[in-house]
Design an enzyme around this catalytic site. Structure first.
Site, PDB file in Angstrom:
ATOM      1  N   LYS A   1      -5.322   0.434  44.649  1.00 49.06           N
ATOM      2  CA  LYS A   1      -5.948   0.126  43.362  1.00 49.06           C
ATOM      3  C   LYS A   1      -5.139  -0.936  42.632  1.00 49.06           C
ATOM      4  CE  LYS A   1      -7.961   2.288  39.244  1.00 49.06           C
ATOM      5  NZ  LYS A   1      -9.286   1.669  39.467  1.00 49.06           N
TER       6      LYS A   1
ATOM      7  N   HIS B   1      -3.655   6.968  41.193  1.00 41.48           N
ATOM      8  CA  HIS B   1      -4.656   6.530  42.148  1.00 41.48           C
ATOM      9  C   HIS B   1      -3.982   6.082  43.447  1.00 41.48           C
ATOM     10  CE1 HIS B   1      -7.278   6.358  38.594  1.00 41.48           C
ATOM     11  NE2 HIS B   1      -8.274   6.430  39.443  1.00 41.48           N
TER      12      HIS B   1
END
Length: 270
Positions: free
Chosen positions: A161, A157
């Site tokens: 995140k 990600h």
């Protein structure tokens, strides 16, 4: 029914704006309220203008109680503590509560079951239709292949995140564990560092990558002797999660109070 009346909470965030756009693209739904946290800079702004879809005449407030009272459902990609509060309010209003929030500690979401006695709660680590189909395939593959096939879940990600493994990675790990008929908590390997013992048969490993602007990439690897199967999903647009959430809300409108998943929405548990 006519248009389903929806509230977007966390309306000022990236997912909140994506949800607003997704609702405006859906003929059977409309936004009747938008909520953000107390003191947020977006309070008082028009939710549609903030999301880039033009004025909707819906100002962002910090009053979820009033918002929920005039709605049929709420779309929620916020934080665990906030989602628990919203679930209580959704139960009081007896409406649909779609929860795409991730980062839950073990057992932290247990109060949602109590809320589901009155609300229709649809919760998933990933609202993507493709990811939930992937989870169904992972469950079937894990069930078909014996423990000689090692299972690893790899996810990547964007650099902002904060929770790891991702909610989607855990969703896929749970699917693999269900296919094998084992408890993921007892067979989950989250970290590997230094000199280690050989891999334990039956464990499900997780590997986490963070960097750049990657929206979400997940691969489940089933590695046997001399062969390897890889099942992969790559998200190229945050809107796919928002569209899945709206689909879940529309599905939940006709359901009885209860606790549901995207597998229920898509009929994948059969």
């Amino acid at each position: 029914m006519g248009q389903m009346r929806l509230v977007v909470v966390g309306a000022g965030g990236r997912m909140g704006r994506a949800l607003t756009r997704a609702v405006t693209e859906t003929a059977d739904a409309e936004i009747v309220a938008a909520v953000d946290r107390e003191g947020a800079e977006v309070l008082g702004q028009d939710a549609g203008e903030l999301a880039g879809v033009g004025s909707l005449g819906v100002k962002i407030t910090d009053d979820p109680l009033t918002a929920f009272a005039k709605a049929d459902g709420v779309l929620d990609f916020t934080a665990p503590k906030a989602s628990l509060w919203f679930a209580e309010l959704a139960a009081q209003a007896r409406i649909v509560h779609v929860i795409g929030t991730t980062g839950w500690a073990e057992g932290e979401d247990a109060p949602l079951l109590a809320a589901a006695r009155h609300a229709r709660i649809v919760k998933s680590g990933n609202m993507s239709l493709g990811v939930n189909l992937l989870a169904a395939l992972v469950r079937k593959a894990a069930a078909a292949l014996d423990a000689d096939f090692d299972i690893e879940v790899l996810e990547m990600h964007h650099k902002h995140k904060v929770d790891a493994p991702s909610g989607t990675a855990l969703l896929l790990g749970e699917a693999a564990a269900k296919g094998r008929g084992i408890d993921l908590t007892a067979h989950s390997v989250r970290t590997r560092d230094g000199i280690m013992d050989p891999r334990t048969t039956g464990d499900i490993g997780f590997a986490t990558l963070r960097g750049g602007s990657v929206i979400g990439e997940h691969t489940v690897i089933l590695a046997g002797e001399g062969e390897r199967i890889e099942l992969t999903h790559r998200a190229g647009d945050r809107q796919l999660f928002a569209r899945g959430a709206v689909k879940a809300a529309l599905w939940g409108f006709d359901q009885k109070p209860g606790f549901y998943s995207m597998a229920d929405v898509l009929g994948l548990d059969a």
